[in-house]
Write a protein that holds these residues in place. Structure first.
Motif, PDB file in Angstrom:
ATOM      1  N   GLN A 274       4.209  32.631  -8.109  1.00 11.64           N
ATOM      2  CA  GLN A 274       3.924  31.475  -8.719  1.00 11.64           C
ATOM      3  C   GLN A 274       2.895  30.482  -8.039  1.00 11.64           C
ATOM      4  O   GLN A 274       2.854  30.766  -6.874  1.00 11.64           O
ATOM      5  CB  GLN A 274       5.070  30.584  -9.522  1.00 11.64           C
ATOM      6  N   MET A 275       2.361  29.667  -8.855  1.00 10.37           N
ATOM      7  CA  MET A 275       1.488  28.779  -8.112  1.00 10.37           C
ATOM      8  C   MET A 275       1.058  27.548  -8.955  1.00 10.37           C
ATOM      9  O   MET A 275       1.626  27.438 -10.104  1.00 10.37           O
ATOM     10  CB  MET A 275      -0.056  29.463  -8.208  1.00 10.37           C
ATOM     11  N   LEU A 276       0.536  26.477  -8.330  1.00  6.22           N
ATOM     12  CA  LEU A 276      -0.049  25.358  -9.257  1.00  6.22           C
ATOM     13  C   LEU A 276      -1.202  25.685  -9.542  1.00  6.22           C
ATOM     14  O   LEU A 276      -2.241  25.852  -8.858  1.00  6.22           O
ATOM     15  CB  LEU A 276       0.019  23.846  -8.131  1.00  6.22           C
ATOM     16  N   ALA A 277      -1.522  25.856 -11.152  1.00  2.43           N
ATOM     17  CA  ALA A 277      -2.584  26.455 -11.413  1.00  2.43           C
ATOM     18  C   ALA A 277      -3.965  25.665 -11.262  1.00  2.43           C
ATOM     19  O   ALA A 277      -4.989  26.241 -11.123  1.00  2.43           O
ATOM     20  CB  ALA A 277      -2.604  27.017 -12.939  1.00  2.43           C
ATOM     21  N   PHE A 278      -3.711  24.449 -10.958  1.00  2.00           N
ATOM     22  CA  PHE A 278      -4.960  23.602 -11.060  1.00  2.00           C
ATOM     23  C   PHE A 278      -5.289  23.284  -9.660  1.00  2.00           C
ATOM     24  O   PHE A 278      -6.248  22.764  -9.190  1.00  2.00           O
ATOM     25  CB  PHE A 278      -4.565  22.080 -11.334  1.00  2.00           C
ATOM     26  N   GLU A 279      -4.774  24.251  -8.898  1.00  2.00           N
ATOM     27  CA  GLU A 279      -5.381  24.383  -7.324  1.00  2.00           C
ATOM     28  C   GLU A 279      -5.577  23.253  -6.632  1.00  2.00           C
ATOM     29  O   GLU A 279      -6.777  22.917  -6.140  1.00  2.00           O
ATOM     30  CB  GLU A 279      -6.703  25.252  -7.264  1.00  2.00           C
ATOM     31  N   PRO A 280      -4.663  22.058  -6.481  1.00  2.00           N
ATOM     32  CA  PRO A 280      -4.946  20.972  -6.063  1.00  2.00           C
ATOM     33  C   PRO A 280      -5.516  21.082  -4.420  1.00  2.00           C
ATOM     34  O   PRO A 280      -4.894  21.599  -3.610  1.00  2.00           O
ATOM     35  CB  PRO A 280      -3.506  19.953  -5.854  1.00  2.00           C
ATOM     36  N   PRO A 281      -6.377  20.328  -4.224  1.00  2.00           N
ATOM     37  CA  PRO A 281      -6.628  20.110  -2.571  1.00  2.00           C
ATOM     38  C   PRO A 281      -5.677  19.433  -1.769  1.00  2.00           C
ATOM     39  O   PRO A 281      -5.249  18.335  -2.135  1.00  2.00           O
ATOM     40  CB  PRO A 281      -8.001  19.230  -2.878  1.00  2.00           C
ATOM     41  N   HIS A 282      -5.595  19.731  -0.640  1.00  2.00           N
ATOM     42  CA  HIS A 282      -4.671  19.087   0.473  1.00  2.00           C
ATOM     43  C   HIS A 282      -5.392  17.962   1.059  1.00  2.00           C
ATOM     44  O   HIS A 282      -4.752  16.683   1.204  1.00  2.00           O
ATOM     45  CB  HIS A 282      -4.178  20.018   1.292  1.00  2.00           C
ATOM     46  N   PHE A 283      -6.678  18.097   1.573  1.00  2.00           N
ATOM     47  CA  PHE A 283      -7.340  17.274   2.428  1.00  2.00           C
ATOM     48  C   PHE A 283      -6.622  16.888   3.767  1.00  2.00           C
ATOM     49  O   PHE A 283      -6.740  15.650   4.225  1.00  2.00           O
ATOM     50  CB  PHE A 283      -7.909  16.126   1.682  1.00  2.00           C
ATOM     51  N   GLY A 284      -5.419  17.600   4.333  1.00  2.00           N
ATOM     52  CA  GLY A 284      -5.046  17.354   5.522  1.00  2.00           C
ATOM     53  C   GLY A 284      -3.435  17.965   5.294  1.00  2.00           C
ATOM     54  O   GLY A 284      -2.982  18.255   4.191  1.00  2.00           O
TER      55      GLY A 284
ATOM     56  N   CYS B 217       0.977  -1.099  -0.029  1.00  2.00           N
ATOM     57  CA  CYS B 217       0.193  -0.101   0.080  1.00  2.00           C
ATOM     58  C   CYS B 217       0.715   1.200  -0.067  1.00  2.00           C
ATOM     59  O   CYS B 217       1.644   1.506   0.983  1.00  2.00           O
ATOM     60  CB  CYS B 217      -0.958  -0.146   1.156  1.00  2.00           C
ATOM     61  N   ILE B 218       0.925   1.755  -1.298  1.00  2.00           N
ATOM     62  CA  ILE B 218       1.742   3.235  -1.407  1.00  2.00           C
ATOM     63  C   ILE B 218       1.189   4.378  -0.601  1.00  2.00           C
ATOM     64  O   ILE B 218      -0.010   4.604  -0.698  1.00  2.00           O
ATOM     65  CB  ILE B 218       1.968   3.515  -2.484  1.00  2.00           C
ATOM     66  N   GLN B 219       1.972   4.847   0.399  1.00  2.00           N
ATOM     67  CA  GLN B 219       1.459   5.804   1.291  1.00  2.00           C
ATOM     68  C   GLN B 219       2.186   7.011   1.350  1.00  2.00           C
ATOM     69  O   GLN B 219       3.521   6.764   1.822  1.00  2.00           O
ATOM     70  CB  GLN B 219       0.887   5.225   2.559  1.00  2.00           C
ATOM     71  N   GLY B 220       1.810   8.357   1.440  1.00  2.00           N
ATOM     72  CA  GLY B 220       2.551   9.492   1.682  1.00  2.00           C
ATOM     73  C   GLY B 220       2.225  10.063   2.970  1.00  2.00           C
ATOM     74  O   GLY B 220       2.335   9.444   4.089  1.00  2.00           O
ATOM     75  N   GLY B 221       1.334  11.160   3.034  1.00  2.00           N
ATOM     76  CA  GLY B 221       0.834  11.708   4.166  1.00  2.00           C
ATOM     77  C   GLY B 221      -0.464  11.192   4.744  1.00  2.00           C
ATOM     78  O   GLY B 221      -1.053  11.569   5.554  1.00  2.00           O
ATOM     79  N   ALA B 222      -0.924  10.150   3.955  1.00  2.00           N
ATOM     80  CA  ALA B 222      -2.246   9.560   4.198  1.00  2.00           C
ATOM     81  C   ALA B 222      -3.499  10.578   4.375  1.00  2.00           C
ATOM     82  O   ALA B 222      -4.752  10.068   4.820  1.00  2.00           O
ATOM     83  CB  ALA B 222      -2.269   8.723   5.416  1.00  2.00           C
ATOM     84  N   SER B 223      -3.427  11.545   3.624  1.00  2.00           N
ATOM     85  CA  SER B 223      -4.213  12.695   3.705  1.00  2.00           C
ATOM     86  C   SER B 223      -5.566  12.489   2.814  1.00  2.00           C
ATOM     87  O   SER B 223      -6.809  12.650   3.084  1.00  2.00           O
ATOM     88  CB  SER B 223      -3.887  14.122   3.238  1.00  2.00           C
ATOM     89  N   LYS B 224      -5.393  11.468   1.783  1.00  2.00           N
ATOM     90  CA  LYS B 224      -6.412  11.098   1.032  1.00  2.00           C
ATOM     91  C   LYS B 224      -6.357   9.489   0.816  1.00  2.00           C
ATOM     92  O   LYS B 224      -7.086   9.150  -0.177  1.00  2.00           O
ATOM     93  CB  LYS B 224      -6.206  11.582  -0.509  1.00  2.00           C
ATOM     94  N   SER B 225      -6.033   8.842   2.123  1.00  2.00           N
ATOM     95  CA  SER B 225      -6.076   7.412   1.978  1.00  2.00           C
ATOM     96  C   SER B 225      -7.462   6.723   1.751  1.00  2.00           C
ATOM     97  O   SER B 225      -7.723   5.451   1.305  1.00  2.00           O
ATOM     98  CB  SER B 225      -5.514   6.885   2.991  1.00  2.00           C
ATOM     99  N   TRP B 226      -8.541   7.698   2.105  1.00  2.00           N
ATOM    100  CA  TRP B 226      -9.973   7.144   1.872  1.00  2.00           C
ATOM    101  C   TRP B 226     -10.340   7.201   0.603  1.00  2.00           C
ATOM    102  O   TRP B 226     -11.395   6.684   0.420  1.00  2.00           O
ATOM    103  CB  TRP B 226     -10.788   8.166   2.925  1.00  2.00           C
ATOM    104  N   TYR B 227      -9.822   7.751  -0.469  1.00  2.00           N
ATOM    105  CA  TYR B 227     -10.439   7.746  -1.681  1.00  2.00           C
ATOM    106  C   TYR B 227     -10.017   6.682  -2.614  1.00  2.00           C
ATOM    107  O   TYR B 227      -8.934   6.017  -2.437  1.00  2.00           O
ATOM    108  CB  TYR B 227      -9.528   8.957  -2.370  1.00  2.00           C
ATOM    109  N   GLY B 228     -10.894   6.209  -3.286  1.00  2.00           N
ATOM    110  CA  GLY B 228     -11.026   4.975  -3.877  1.00  2.00           C
ATOM    111  C   GLY B 228     -11.305   3.664  -3.154  1.00  2.00           C
ATOM    112  O   GLY B 228     -11.693   3.688  -1.869  1.00  2.00           O
ATOM    113  N   ASN B 229     -11.338   2.268  -3.681  1.00  2.22           N
ATOM    114  CA  ASN B 229     -11.535   1.225  -2.895  1.00  2.22           C
ATOM    115  C   ASN B 229     -10.157   0.972  -1.626  1.00  2.22           C
ATOM    116  O   ASN B 229      -9.172   1.380  -1.850  1.00  2.22           O
ATOM    117  CB  ASN B 229     -11.375   0.104  -3.896  1.00  2.22           C
TER     118      ASN B 229
END
Length: 358
Positions: free
Chosen positions: A86-96, A29-41
């Protein structure tokens, strides 16, 4: 030991963990900050933690790109870009607070600016990764090029780690707008969808939109003169201090996203020109009508059919009903393509087994 030696040792540890899992038939299970680990199956398996593999590799503000390791905190990337206007123009959500750039790419999620500036995948210039055989692969580069053939680096966007372990990621960045303000309008959902489509065909500096509970908000971004002309043309009530509103919308901290007992948060992707859905639901509409969030008691199968008939698809984004598919089931030809890609990159199905599809 130099930093280069440290990172090479980390890569060898990743490789050994991958090879061992392949040999014994287990999954990772590849995991970084686990802020979006709930997304998907939901997935099971040993954690492969990407956080030690972090840091900016190169950043050229004048060339509009940045390259960083997958475990780099997203907030560090955005802070560095902000220092240079400058910025990331797609405004990614962090969710944590612990979100990483690798998780950002793996989930492929974009924020309010997506409809006018493009999706995350449009800004991925190149990646390096490790496949299920422990091989180091590199795709793309550090500048935007027109190339023939399929862009494998962008294939990683939204793959939920199912194809391989992301290592280094090169992203296109954009200048921050000189000025921003927001306009508010009172209108029905049908009227909001109509004007949003009307405005989309005009030269207006609209960078985001949100319709909820009888109120339409649009954000204007650009030069002071462009905003002045747009305000004169559009009318509405100006709300200049709305940065926190758009941030809360991006991070699902807007009150609409408070969980509803027993209901899944549904994300509906539709053509912007699609009419209002004929269902009883609480809704919030973004991206000029292309992204619609729902809380509803309507059966998911029949709602999926309605959405597909309108040219869209439905995802149980969060708090999913376990008896229903998270993602819209693919047609046989598309599923075959997914399976062949998975087999090519990860033949032993080591990575995030079942995260996208069984």
């Amino acid at each position: 030991m130099t930093m280069s030696d440290t990172y090479n040792e980390l890569l060898q540890q990743f490789r050994q963990q991958i090879l061992t899992a392949g040999e014994v038939g287990s999954s990772l299970c590849i995991q970084g900050g686990a802020s979006k680990s709930w997304y998907g199956n939901p997935v099971a398996g040993d954690i492969l933690d990407t956080r030690p593999y972090r840091g900016v590799i190169s950043y050229e503000p004048t060339e509009l790109y940045i390259t960083a390791r997958a475990g780099t905190p997203l907030c560090e990337i955005e802070d560095l870009l902000a220092q240079h206007g400058q910025m990331l123009a797609f405004e990614p959500p962090h969710f944590g607070a612990n979100a990483t750039i690798g998780g950002m790419v793996a989930t492929g999620l974009s924020g309010p600016r997506r409809a006018t500036h493009g999706a995350l995948r449009d800004f991925v210039l190149g990646v390096s990764m490790m496949n299920g055989k422990g091989e180091f692969l590199r795709f793309g580069g550090q500048v935007m090029k027109d190339v023939a053939g399929y862009d494998v680096s962008r294939l990683m966007a939204g793959s939920l780690g199912s194809l391989g372990l992301l290592l280094d990621i090169a992203l296109k960045v954009m200048p921050r707008p000189a000025c921003e303000t927001s306009l508010a309008f009172a209108m029905s959902e049908q009227d909001a969808l109509h004007v949003l489509n009307l405005w989309a065909g005009q030269a207006l500096p609209i960078s985001a939109s949100c319709y909820h509970a009888g109120r339409l908000l649009v954000r204007l971004s650009g030069s002071e003169s462009a905003l002045r002309l747009a305000k004169q043309k559009l009318g509405g009530l100006e709300l200049p201090q709305t940065e926190l509103f758009w941030q809360n919308l991006r991070e699902h901290q807007h009150h609409f996203f408070i969980p509803e007992d027993g209901l899944a948060l549904l994300r509906v992707s539709l053509p912007p020109t699609a009419p209002a859905l004929k269902i009883k639901a609480k809704s919030l509409i973004e991206w000029g009508g292309a992204q619609r969030w729902l809380w509803t008691h309507e059966p998911i199968p029949s709602l999926r059919e309605q959405v597909q008939a309108m040219g869209g698809h439905l995802t149980q984004f969060r708090y999913a009903d376990p008896t229903q598919a998270i993602f819209t089931p693919l047609s046989a030809p598309l599923l075959n393509i997914h399976q062949q890609l998975k087999k090519s990159f990860d033949p032993a199905s080591v990575f995030n087994r079942g995260k996208l599809f069984s």
